[in-house]
Design a protein around this motif. Structure first.
Motif, mmCIF file in Angstrom:
data_model
loop_
_atom_site.group_PDB
_atom_site.id
_atom_site.type_symbol
_atom_site.label_atom_id
_atom_site.label_comp_id
_atom_site.label_asym_id
_atom_site.label_seq_id
_atom_site.Cartn_x
_atom_site.Cartn_y
_atom_site.Cartn_z
ATOM 1 N N ALA A 4 -5.407 3.786 -4.434
ATOM 2 C CA ALA A 4 -4.416 2.715 -4.299
ATOM 3 C C ALA A 4 -5.086 1.386 -3.967
ATOM 4 C CB ALA A 4 -3.400 3.084 -3.215
ATOM 5 N N MET B 9 0.838 -1.203 0.000
ATOM 6 C CA MET B 9 0.000 0.000 0.000
ATOM 7 C C MET B 9 0.870 1.249 0.000
ATOM 8 S SD MET B 9 -2.731 1.772 0.006
ATOM 9 C CE MET B 9 -4.070 0.591 0.174
ATOM 10 N N ASP C 255 2.319 11.986 0.234
ATOM 11 C CA ASP C 255 1.347 10.977 0.660
ATOM 12 C C ASP C 255 2.042 9.719 1.167
ATOM 13 O OD1 ASP C 255 -0.568 12.772 -0.126
ATOM 14 O OD2 ASP C 255 -1.055 11.758 -1.998
ATOM 15 N N MET C 256 3.148 9.374 0.529
ATOM 16 C CA MET C 256 3.925 8.212 0.952
ATOM 17 C C MET C 256 4.532 8.445 2.340
ATOM 18 S SD MET C 256 6.928 6.341 -1.217
ATOM 19 C CE MET C 256 7.627 4.765 -0.713
ATOM 20 N N MET D 65 1.733 8.151 4.955
ATOM 21 C CA MET D 65 1.349 6.758 5.145
ATOM 22 C C MET D 65 2.405 5.995 5.932
ATOM 23 S SD MET D 65 -1.485 5.340 4.350
ATOM 24 C CE MET D 65 -1.957 6.542 3.121
ATOM 25 N N GLN E 96 0.033 7.239 -7.334
ATOM 26 C CA GLN E 96 -1.329 7.730 -7.540
ATOM 27 C C GLN E 96 -1.404 9.121 -8.165
ATOM 28 O OE1 GLN E 96 -3.703 5.434 -7.284
ATOM 29 N NE2 GLN E 96 -1.881 4.220 -6.790
ATOM 30 N N ALA F 205 -6.254 9.420 -1.937
ATOM 31 C CA ALA F 205 -5.097 8.737 -2.520
ATOM 32 C C ALA F 205 -5.112 7.258 -2.157
ATOM 33 C CB ALA F 205 -3.802 9.393 -2.037
ATOM 34 N N MET F 206 -5.509 6.977 -0.919
ATOM 35 C CA MET F 206 -5.554 5.575 -0.490
ATOM 36 C C MET F 206 -6.706 4.830 -1.149
ATOM 37 S SD MET F 206 -4.965 4.098 3.309
ATOM 38 C CE MET F 206 -4.727 2.335 3.559
ATOM 39 N N VAL G 107 -5.507 12.550 1.705
ATOM 40 C CA VAL G 107 -4.812 11.283 1.945
ATOM 41 C C VAL G 107 -5.777 10.118 1.766
ATOM 42 C CG1 VAL G 107 -3.440 9.960 3.611
ATOM 43 C CG2 VAL G 107 -3.265 12.456 3.560
ATOM 44 N N THR H 152 2.384 1.694 -3.378
ATOM 45 C CA THR H 152 1.402 2.025 -4.412
ATOM 46 C C THR H 152 0.896 3.454 -4.277
ATOM 47 O OG1 THR H 152 0.741 -0.301 -4.397
ATOM 48 C CG2 THR H 152 -0.745 1.223 -5.511
ATOM 49 N N ILE H 153 0.870 3.985 -3.059
ATOM 50 C CA ILE H 153 0.476 5.380 -2.846
ATOM 51 C C ILE H 153 1.353 6.305 -3.690
ATOM 52 C CG2 ILE H 153 0.716 7.249 -1.138
ATOM 53 C CD1 ILE H 153 -1.884 5.959 -0.739
ATOM 54 N N ASP H 154 2.603 5.903 -3.858
ATOM 55 C CA ASP H 154 3.572 6.717 -4.598
ATOM 56 C C ASP H 154 3.222 6.819 -6.086
ATOM 57 O OD1 ASP H 154 5.959 8.240 -4.695
ATOM 58 O OD2 ASP H 154 7.026 6.516 -5.513
#
Length: 309
Positions: A241, A133, A150-151, A154, A140, A237-238, A234, A136-138
């Motif tokens: 992802a 996760m 965002d990364m 998280m 988006q 974005a999640m 956030v 993968t956030i990276d």
């Protein structure tokens, strides 16, 4: 709260109690709002139920029957058992304080039995899913500084067990992140949180790319217009992802904090230490993670144990 349906004495007592919850118990504004709403509804119901606004004297003489009538009224509005239990807890706390202040007996209120409900267990991600996760956030957004931001957020949720509100409350003066941070959580409760190297590195990468200057009193995590980053950004974005990874809707930013606790427990972490790291006021809140771990253990048992016949 319908103040017209509440006696002046009861209203003043309620305000005094709410002030006490803020000053002595460090209750958050959201908690105070919920208390005010729950107690206001209770007192308004008693006015309707009794046919007149109830002063402190009549409130001290409430009966078991009165409490049952209120609980039936709340249930009749479709309120879930968990929410009714929360409302009853607020009512009992207020009346316990009122009893101490007035020197009166309120056993009928305190004897009211909380409805039983199935405790909702946290829904953590598996260890590999939590790591994936974050990676993968990276992906988006094409805006690299936003992706790194965002990364970093998280990574703080999963690597340090922060609430999203705690991560987004950090300011420029908090970076570079130390090896140990002091976090002020719910109700002003302060705790010490170790910061892993991965989290420090993620924040440093974000700061190196962020187009906004790092200022002591400015937000550490900024939105695209430079203001403090909001939780919704956030969460969105999640959401993207988890759709990409095929994860359930329970895979939220808060689930990363749940995952932090559950994975520590699985690795042999001490429950009291995890309580301190999470900033839980009560150990019973942290103990929910033992149920999660036991449930997962039983799933493995059911899948792997050779059954007879």
């Amino acid at each position: 709260m319908n103040s017209a349906a509440i006696s002046p004495a009861a209203r003043d007592a309620l305000q005094d109690w709410l002030a006490r919850q803020t000053a002595l118990n460090g209750a958050s504004p959201n908690t105070i709002d919920a208390y005010a709403r729950d107690l206001g509804e209770f007192l308004s119901f008693m006015t309707m139920h009794k046919g007149a606004a109830q002063g402190l004297g009549p409130l001290m003489r409430l009966t078991v029957s009165d409490m049952r009538a209120w609980m039936a009224h709340v249930r009749g509005r479709g309120v879930a058992a968990r929410s009714l239990a929360r409302k009853l807890s607020a009512v009992k706390s207020f009346f316990r304080w009122l009893s101490e202040r007035e020197g009166a007996e309120v056993s009928a209120v305190l004897a009211a039995r909380s409805p039983k409900y199935q405790r909702k267990l946290p829904r953590p991600l598996a260890e590999d899913a939590a790591a994936t996760m974050i990676e993968t956030i990276d992906l988006q957004t094409e805006n690299q500084w936003v992706a790194s931001r965002d990364m970093a957020v998280m990574t703080l949720l999963y690597g340090c067990g922060l609430r999203i509100s705690e991560a987004l409350a950090l300011n420029g003066r908090d970076a570079p992140l130390p090896s140990v941070m002091r976090i002020v959580g719910k109700g002003g409760k302060e705790r010490v949180v170790p910061v892993i190297d991965v989290a420090r590195d993620a924040v440093e990468r974000y700061l190196a790319l962020c187009p906004w200057p790092q200022e002591a009193d400015a937000p550490l995590f900024r939105g695209v217009r430079g203001g403090r980053l909001g939780a919704r950004a956030v969460q969105k974005a999640m959401e993207r992802a988890r759709a990409q990874l095929g994860l359930p809707a329970s895979a939220t930013p808060h689930a990363m904090r749940h995952s932090f606790a559950t994975h520590l427990l699985s690795a042999g972490g001490d429950l009291r230490a995890i309580q301190e790291l999470l900033g839980h006021a009560s150990l019973s809140t942290t103990q929910a993670y033992t149920a999660v771990d036991q449930a997962r253990l039983m799933e493995v048992y059911d899948r792997a144990h050779p059954k007879a016949g």
